[in-house]
Design an enzyme around this catalytic site. Structure first.
Site, short mmCIF file in Angstrom:
data_model
loop_
_atom_site.label_atom_id
_atom_site.label_comp_id
_atom_site.label_asym_id
_atom_site.label_seq_id
_atom_site.Cartn_x
_atom_site.Cartn_y
_atom_site.Cartn_z
N LEU A 124 -7.33 -11.61 -5.87
CA LEU A 124 -6.77 -12.59 -4.94
C LEU A 124 -6.16 -11.91 -3.72
CD1 LEU A 124 -5.78 -15.44 -4.13
CD2 LEU A 124 -3.80 -15.09 -5.64
N THR A 125 -5.28 -10.93 -3.93
CA THR A 125 -4.51 -10.31 -2.85
C THR A 125 -5.40 -9.58 -1.85
OG1 THR A 125 -2.64 -10.04 -4.34
CG2 THR A 125 -2.61 -8.73 -2.34
N GLN A 280 34.32 3.43 -23.41
CA GLN A 280 34.25 2.00 -23.13
C GLN A 280 33.35 1.66 -21.94
OE1 GLN A 280 38.43 0.86 -22.91
NE2 GLN A 280 38.35 0.08 -25.01
N GLN A 337 21.52 5.87 -15.94
CA GLN A 337 22.93 6.26 -15.73
C GLN A 337 23.57 6.76 -17.03
OE1 GLN A 337 23.88 6.22 -12.70
NE2 GLN A 337 26.07 6.68 -12.81
N GLU A 364 2.50 -10.52 -8.95
CA GLU A 364 2.51 -11.93 -9.38
C GLU A 364 3.69 -12.68 -8.77
OE1 GLU A 364 1.45 -12.88 -13.37
OE2 GLU A 364 0.19 -11.10 -13.59
N SER A 367 10.10 -11.04 -5.95
CA SER A 367 11.34 -11.76 -6.29
C SER A 367 11.73 -12.73 -5.18
CB SER A 367 12.47 -10.76 -6.54
OG SER A 367 12.24 -10.03 -7.73
#
Length: 388
Positions: A124-125, A280, A337, A364, A367
């Site tokens: 498609l692209t 923590q 990290q 697809e 964002s």
């Protein structure tokens, strides 16, 4: 919708063992070779991985959307290349035929896709038509009992090894938008079709992606998917609606794997005389990863069940793809990290996943495109018109 819970549970257990015992141990080899070895492709075919969503009548498993999502969650907990190798057959490379193909087209092409004998892809692209798919410039001119296709596609997953191409082309030059687009089945051996050299990519080694060239490529009129001109864009949207849910699940699997690997690392690695897992701020990152993974999984399963129930999932499919792909990126970043300097070293595998999953936020639908789609549908459902 799970059709037979007991047998499906056994299938998932078998798939989980296959991933952990056969695929995971060879991830580094695939990355080094930039290829999935033929013996592993044959093993995946023997496991039926190429035909999950193809109907049973054509040699596939005929999975419901929920079953497909649960299988994808397991299969994607290894290097992305393994899932990508079978993914176009299970997904976009076959779904246009499954959704809109004629009976003759399905009978001819789906069995070879389901068995893995032929690899499919979805073209498609284009260089000037990515997020705006309706701007595609590939043309299809009628010439007797055939169409002559001309144009270029780009970023096509599995194109270098595909034997079957679902190609979107403009059959009506007077219709600049979606209505002039038609979907064609193009076979590798048809004169005028060629593929470029695989791109050198940031990640996803072992998953070949290239351009597709159509130079006076003659395709029989019988190869119009569904037999009617002008329906191609609708077919593409039906394909992508389902596949965005599928891809969302394929974003969750790597996140689960990265978190599992990272938990083992922080349990064993010590600083200041204590395991990292006792600090923590490390626990906070673990908690954020687990929370987002569980939220994505619940969202995707809910949407899969809605699709199986026959509901319109256009909005939720976009939400799934947007949230799950962004979530996976955040999990990857936190896991690097937590590994500290080791996260930057190839020996530990996290840096490979970090690079591999970056693409999820682009293909697809980026964002940003999904943000626009979600906003437009939300405003429409509320009775507003976007832009006013």
């Amino acid at each position: 919708m799970i059709r037979d819970p007991e047998s499906f549970a056994a299938f998932i257990d078998s798939l989980r063992r296959f991933v952990r015992e056969r695929l995971v141990p060879r991830e580094a080899e695939v990355a080094r070779l930039d290829d999935v070895p033929a013996d592993l492709v044959a093993e995946m075919a023997a496991q039926g991985l190429f035909g999950y969503s193809i109907p049973e009548a054509y040699g596939g498993a005929g999975m419901t959307t929920e079953e497909l999502i649960l299988a994808a969650l397991e299969l994607s907990q290894c290097a992305v290349a393994f899932r990508a190798r079978v993914g176009t057959n299970t997904g976009i490379g076959s779904e246009a035929l499954v959704a809109d193909g004629t009976e003759a087209q399905k009978a001819r092409y789906l069995p070879s896709l389901a068995s893995g004998a032929v690899t499919g892809c979805f073209a498609l692209t284009e260089p000037q038509a990515g997020s705006d798919a309706t701007a595609l410039r590939t043309t299809a001119r009628r010439d007797g009992d055939s169409y002559v296709l001309n144009g270029e596609k780009c970023f096509i997953t599995n194109a270098p090894l595909a034997g079957l191409f679902t190609v979107m082309a403009r059959t009506d030059p007077d219709e600049p938008g979606a209505r002039g687009i038609t979907a064609f089945i193009v076979e590798r051996g048809m004169a005028g079709l060629s593929t470029g050299q695989p791109y050198e990519k940031m990640g996803q080694a072992g998953s070949p992606v290239s351009a597709v060239y159509l130079n006076d490529c003659r395709v029989p009129a019988a190869n119009i998917i569904g037999g009617r001109e002008g329906q191609g864009f609708k077919t593409a949207m039906r394909v992508l609606n389902k596949q965005r849910i599928h891809l969302a699940a394929l974003c969750i699997g790597p996140a689960i794997r990265m978190l599992d690997d990272t938990m083992r690392f922080v349990a064993e690695r010590e600083q200041f005389g204590r395991p990292l897992m006792e600090f923590q701020l490390v626990q906070a990152m673990l908690a954020d990863c687990q929370t987002e993974i569980q939220a994505a999984r619940a969202l995707v399963l809910q949407t899969a069940r809605e699709r199986d129930a026959g509901q319109d999932v256009t909005l939720n499919a976009s939400i799934c793809k947007y949230y799950a792909s962004e979530m996976c990126g955040r999990v990857a970043d936190r896991c690097v990290q937590m590994h500290g300097g080791y996260g930057y070293i190839a020996d530990y595998g996290i840096e490979r996943f970090y690079r591999d999953v970056r693409l999820f936020r682009l293909y697809e639908g980026t964002s940003q495109i999904h943000q626009l789609t979600i906003a437009r549908h939300t405003l429409s459902q509320a009775g507003y018109i976007a832009g006013r």
